[in-house]
Every structure is written in C-alpha cells, then in structure tokens.
Write an enzyme that holds these catalytic residues in place. Structure first.
Site, PDB file in Angstrom:
ATOM      1  N   LYS B  94       0.803  -1.223   0.000  1.00  0.00           N
ATOM      2  CA  LYS B  94       0.000   0.000   0.000  1.00  0.00           C
ATOM      3  C   LYS B  94       0.837   1.273   0.000  1.00  0.00           C
ATOM      4  O   LYS B  94       0.431   2.300  -0.514  1.00  0.00           O
ATOM      5  CB  LYS B  94      -0.947   0.016   1.213  1.00  0.00           C
ATOM      6  CG  LYS B  94      -2.027  -1.054   1.179  1.00  0.00           C
ATOM      7  CD  LYS B  94      -3.088  -0.738   0.161  1.00  0.00           C
ATOM      8  CE  LYS B  94      -4.250  -1.723   0.220  1.00  0.00           C
ATOM      9  NZ  LYS B  94      -5.163  -1.543  -0.937  1.00  0.00           N
ATOM     10  N   GLU B 116      -9.681   5.935   3.191  1.00  0.00           N
ATOM     11  CA  GLU B 116     -10.482   4.858   3.763  1.00  0.00           C
ATOM     12  C   GLU B 116      -9.545   3.696   4.039  1.00  0.00           C
ATOM     13  O   GLU B 116      -8.484   3.589   3.410  1.00  0.00           O
ATOM     14  CB  GLU B 116     -11.572   4.413   2.780  1.00  0.00           C
ATOM     15  CG  GLU B 116     -11.146   3.381   1.715  1.00  0.00           C
ATOM     16  CD  GLU B 116     -10.121   3.908   0.708  1.00  0.00           C
ATOM     17  OE1 GLU B 116      -9.997   5.141   0.564  1.00  0.00           O
ATOM     18  OE2 GLU B 116      -9.422   3.074   0.086  1.00  0.00           O
ATOM     19  N   SER B 383       1.774  -9.642  -0.656  1.00  0.00           N
ATOM     20  CA  SER B 383       1.401  -8.228  -0.602  1.00  0.00           C
ATOM     21  C   SER B 383       1.510  -7.597   0.779  1.00  0.00           C
ATOM     22  O   SER B 383       1.649  -6.383   0.887  1.00  0.00           O
ATOM     23  CB  SER B 383      -0.018  -8.049  -1.141  1.00  0.00           C
ATOM     24  OG  SER B 383      -0.899  -8.913  -0.461  1.00  0.00           O
TER      25      SER B 383
END
Lengths: 266, 401
Positions: B94, B116, B383
């Site tokens: 991210k 969010e 990830s």
C-alpha cells in the site's frame, strides 16, 4: 409542454417561486410514504422529489442516510416505488413527480427502465452520481420518452462545464447550495446568490436551490435569487420520528413545516 | 483483445465499458484537477525522481524476490517465489501508492489528507506519509474492521492520524469509502483523498495502478536476472485489486505469463457468503466506477463476507473487470478456510507470516503447484505481513492471546 414546464410557467405568471419536497419512498413504509407525499401535494407543494433508497447513498448527510436505511428495511423495489407514483399521479396528474436516486438502482431495471418510467408517468429523474459526461446514452433514451433528466450544478462546477450541462438539460436545474452532503449547514452569502443569478442569465430553464434549506428565512433568501427551493433533510428528520400510533402528529408536523416554508418563499 | 495495443484507461477514464467517473457534481472539479496534475507530473523528471528516492529510502525498495524452497519441496511441484512486499516500510504494498499520492497532494497545494481503510494497511501507509510531510490526516474505518484490526488502529493514531469510526451500513470498507467521499465533498478545496485501491472514479484506478506497478517492473528485472526469463504464472489476491494490478500491469502484453487473481471466497462462492464479485457478481455502478459488484436484483449492494478485512469489499477495480471479460487475467477464489491453512503453512515452513489477504493468493498457489512441472516458476505477490492479523486468527481459531 411538460408538467414541469407548466408548473414553472404558472408560478411565474403569479410571480411565485416553487416549493419542492424530497422524501424517501418506503420511509417509514411504502404506504405511509405515499400518504406523506399526498399530504405534501394537498398542502400546495409544487414538485415532488421521490427519493429512491440505496444501500450506499454517498451524497447524503446523516438524516437522509437514515431515511434510506429505514426504507430499505421494507425491501421495496424501484417498481414498487414507480407504482406508488402512478397511484398518486392518477389523483394529481398535474403535480410533477421526479425520482431522485443513484445510478445503480436505475441500472437494475436495464432496458425496461425507460418503458416503466413512462408507463408510471414519472416526469423526471435526478441521478446524483451521473454527471453529464457519463449520461449521453441514458439521456437520449429518457428524452425519447419525454422524461426530463434534471441536472445538478455545484459550487465547484466550472463555467465551461456549466455551458455543457445547460446544453443537455431539461425540466429544471438543481443548484447545490454548498460543498457538502445533504442537510449540511448552509451559510447564505452574496457569492452564493450571485452565482445563482449568474447561471440564471445563461439559461431559460428554471433553477432551484437545494441542500441545507431548513427554515422559512433561508427558503425566502434562496427563493429570491432562484425559481424555487428544495427541502429534504428537515422533512426526512421529521419522518424519522414516525410513530405508527401517532400518524396524525407526523402529518401535522410536516404540514406546519410546509406552510412555514411556503410562507417564507411566497 | 489486442494485447499489443493495450492502452487503458481511455480519455474518458474507461477500461472498455468499465470505469468512468460516476460521482456527484461537486467532486468533478477535484477529479479533473487530479487528472491534470497527474498527467503533468507523469512527465516531470524531478517529480519522478522524488518518488523513486522515497521508494528507495523511505519504503526500502526494491523488494526481494524470495525462493520459498521448503514450501516448494513440501508441495512437490512448481517452484514458488514470493515478491516480498511485506518487507516494505509499514508492511504492505500500500505504501507504494501513498508515497506517490502524497506528493501529488502537495503539488496541488492540499493541506489535508483523507483515506479509507479496511485491513488498516492503507490507513497506516497513508498516516505514515502524512506524518512525514506534516499534513493533517483523517482515516475512515468501519466499526467492524476497527474491532478486528486493532493493532493497525493504534499504529495510525501513533502516526498522528485521526481515525474516524464508521458505523453506517455494513460497517466495513465500502462504508468507510462512502464516508470518505462525504468528507471529500465537504472539504474539497483543501483536501486530497488518497484512495487505496485501483477503485473509485477515474483517474484513481490509473494512478493507483501506476504507482503500484513498480512491483511488476521490479519482478521483470529480477526474473530476467534470476531465471533468464519471465515467470510462468503470477498470482495475487484481489479485493479492490491494487497489489494484483501492480504486479500484473507490466506483464499484460507478455502472453506467455499466466496472470491469476484470487478473490475472497469466504465460506465458499456457492454459499453466497463471500467477497468475490468477479466470480459471482454482476455489472453495476458504485463508488464512482462501473464494475462487477455484489448486488441484489434491485441494485442494492450486498454485505460481503471474508475473514480478511482488506478483501471484504463488494466491488473490484474496473480494470480487473475488463481483464476478466477479455480473458487476459483468470480470476479464482479461495475460501476463509483455505486462506487460514496457507497462513499457517507459510508461517511454519518459511518463517514468513503473511497477511490474511495475501494468504488467499498463497492458497491458490498451494492448490495448483503440486500438479505443475518442477521447472515451472510461480510467483506469488506477498502483498503484506500478517502481524496485524494475529488477534483475529486467534479469535477465529478459538484462542485468546
């Protein structure tokens, strides 16, 4: 001439401004929401915006979000809502009924949507999340059925964009009074009034102002620079206090809100 | 489709019929501003150098390509490699996106950042870059997710962010996104909304994809160096789909590479209790985009179910919808149970604790690897790291910590 055009023409003749209400279909239940709308019409509301409840009403503030949630508990469909509208139209053919909601619910009926809108005598649509660039195909199909797609213009809409929006608009224009969600606190300013007046110069379409209009004073102020005002959250809040044993009290309260607003703008 | 000519999104922000800009009028000017700024900085060498420097010195890139030798031997088939995005600063892919977007925000002169978050990884990655640049930061997070991802909530607070709990609707990621949109519409002049996935209105799916595609770009270099060729298969989990898009995108034109996205199968795709719109959804419009959604006949968005908060989302990035329909990427689903099983597997055999989201991709690798030739190379995008999930895994398995 469409119903919407007639309403504004007649108001203009009498030098009056439109009062437009927004309430959510199915809130607190379908039958009661029908009664509420009928009451609005009897109290002299000029145009009725019928909210189509959505699971994810992104543009709504807390009051109307709750209205959508209450309505969804009743599992009503878009077809139920349109049929309710038809019943009302049969008794009040001249009062425009405009469905206001989100794209995904309208898409759910696929190609049937346009025939159903026509069959159920819906006068117009306001689709909160359908800006004009996405709407070409949709607009054509609505126009084929003589149904108005009412466009929104906001405080952030640029001049070039306003020109483009105006070029494909019909019915009336909905000016969003503030940067924010429905029911936010509206601070009236010269800037706001001037902007509405400025847009009025660019179009022959009536322009109404909505978002944050909750009392007679604000309604009056906003109606002076426009062709009408929309009131929603204030009514939906009141409907939220509905008690099945005291239906009359709700109607009395709604009636008094409407008459106060009407007095403000007349 | 003609893969050689793959050039999406088009000028209207569409991937075929998917994508677009379905938002309220007030947000259009902000999206237009973002689009213009992004088009400018994409060609701006000093901006790109700044992003590169931050990726190297703040995030710790490049992330290694790791051979999961013991797990490969246990499964007895294809060689499994892991692209170690879990080793990034803040523990997931991210941050690749937030590092870029915060610089975009500064370029636009925005003083306030909102985001969010579902699993909290995007919230933490946003809070970290906001802290670094001294910007006010507000993170919207569903009540249910706050409960199951509490370590990340505290991390965000330590990083100086305000965490706003969202208790409307299903109290998860989609509702956090609704609330972020409402905040944005209210504070549009001074606020940049850092969307964390390849979802939302144009240009977000493009921007988030581009910033994350560093993962696939590095993998290309690393696999040329390590194997002298590209991998045979690349597997990534898909919620909104940012890590998958990041690793897939540079390979879209390389037809020899199979690309597989793994959605959250929850209790099983047949059970209806899942978050797999590409496997069992239909086309609709939500959060500014046309895409596959979990919805009922009336177009109401359904509540989803997944053991992993980060995949618990009823939509998916529009580019994934396009890639599904075009057949370039194959989408599968892994159940909660399969994901938990792989979570333990990797932790025990490789000493790497994956995020529960990532565990879905691992579960699919585990399913197919044994039947593949030993010479085949399979890369899983690892990830994110799983520390944030420990309490939740313990709870699911009936333990108290």
């Amino acid at each position: 001439m469409s119903n919407i055009e007639k309403v504004f023409k007649n108001l203009k003749k009498d030098n009056k401004k439109a009062l437009i209400t927004y309430s959510v279909a199915g809130d607190p239940d379908l039958e009661s929401s029908e009664k509420i709308i009928r009451n609005f019409i009897l109290e002299g509301v000029d145009i009725i915006e019928v909210g189509v409840p959505f699971s994810d009403p992104m543009a709504e503030g807390p009051s109307i979000q709750l209205g959508h949630e209450r309505a969804l508990k009743n599992k009503i469909s878009l077809l139920d809502i349109m049929q309710m509208c038809l019943k009302i139209k049969n008794d009040h053919p001249n009062t425009p009924l405009v469905l206001m909601g989100y794209m995904n619910n309208f898409l759910s009926l696929k190609e049937n949507l346009f025939d159903e809108l026509k069959k159920n005598k819906i006068d117009g649509l306001i689709i909160v999340d359908l800006p004009y660039v996405e709407s070409n195909e949709f607009l054509k199909k609505l126009n084929d059925k003589d149904i108005d797609l009412i466009r929104l213009i906001s405080p952030t809409t640029t001049k070039e964009r306003i020109d483009k929006i105006l070029a494909s608009s019909s019915g009336y224009l909905y000016y969003i009074s503030l940067k924010g969600v429905t029911g936010s606190e509206l601070k009236i300013s010269d800037e706001l009034e001037n902007r509405v007046l400025e847009i009025k110069k660019q179009t022959k379409l009536p322009i109404v102002v909505g978002f944050g209009i909750k009392d007679a004073k604000t309604a009056k102020k906003m109606s002076l620079c426009s062709d009408g005002v929309v009131v929603g959250s204030k009514l939906v809040d009141e409907i939220g206090s509905f008690n099945p044993n005291k239906e009359n009290i709700l109607n009395q309260n709604l009636t008094s809100i409407i008459s106060e607003l009407k007095e403000g703008i007349s | 489709m003609s893969k050689e000519n793959y050039d999406f999104p088009d000028k209207d922000g569409r991937f075929g019929e998917f994508g677009g800009k379905y938002v309220s009028e007030t947000l259009i000017s902000a999206l237009d501003e973002l689009e213009c700024t992004y088009e400018e900085v994409k060609k701006d060498k000093s901006f790109l150098a700044e992003v590169k420097n931050d990726l190297e010195t703040f995030v710790g890139r490049p992330s290694p390509l790791y051979f999961a030798q013991r797990w490969t031997e246990n499964l007895g088939g294809a060689k499994i490699y892991l692209k170690r995005e879990d080793l990034n600063h803040t523990g997931a892919h991210k941050i690749n996106n937030t590092v870029g977007q915060v610089l975009l925000a500064k370029k636009m002169g925005k003083k306030r950042i909102i985001a969010e978050t579902g699993a909290g990884q995007h919230g933490v990655a946003t809070a970290a870059v906001a802290a670094r640049h001294g910007l006010e930061c507000i993170i919207f997070m569903g009540d249910e997710d706050i409960e199951r991802q509490s370590p990340n909530v505290y991390r965000m607070k330590l990083l100086g962010a305000t965490v706003c709990s969202v208790n409307s609707g299903t109290k998860t990621l989609k509702d956090a996104m609704n609330e972020a949109m409402r905040d944005w519409v209210t504070n549009v002049d001074d606020t940049h909304y850092i969307i964390g996935s390849v979802a939302g209105p144009h240009p977000y799916p493009q921007i988030v994809r581009d910033f994350n595609s560093i993962v696939g770009i590095e993998l290309k270099d690393q696999s040329r160096g390590l194997f002298g060729r590209y991998p045979d298969k690349i597997i990534a989990c898909v919620g909104g789909g940012s890590n998958a898009m990041g690793i897939f995108y540079p390979f879209l034109k390389d037809n020899s590479v199979d690309l597989i996205g793994v959605e959250a199968g929850g209790s099983g795709v047949d059970s209806g209790m899942h978050a797999a719109p590409l496997s069992d959804g239909s086309i609709g419009v939500l959060h500014g985009m046309k895409t596959y959604l979990m919805q009922d006949q009336e177009g109401q968005i359904l509540s989803t179910h997944s053991v992993s908060a980060g995949l618990d989302y009823p939509g998916v990035g529009p580019e994934h919808s396009y890639l599904r329909d075009s057949g370039r990427v194959v989408y599968e689903a892994a159940t909660d149970e399969e994901a938990l099983d792989s979570f333990h597997d990797l932790t025990k055999t490789e000493g790497i604790m994956p995020a529960l989201e990532t565990a879905h991709a691992l579960a699919y690798a585990k399913k197919i690897a044994p039947d593949l030739d030993k010479e085949e190379i399979l890369v899983v995008n690892l990830s994110g790291r799983g520390d944030k999930d420990m309490a939740n895994v313990a709870k699911v398995e009936g333990l108290t910590l």
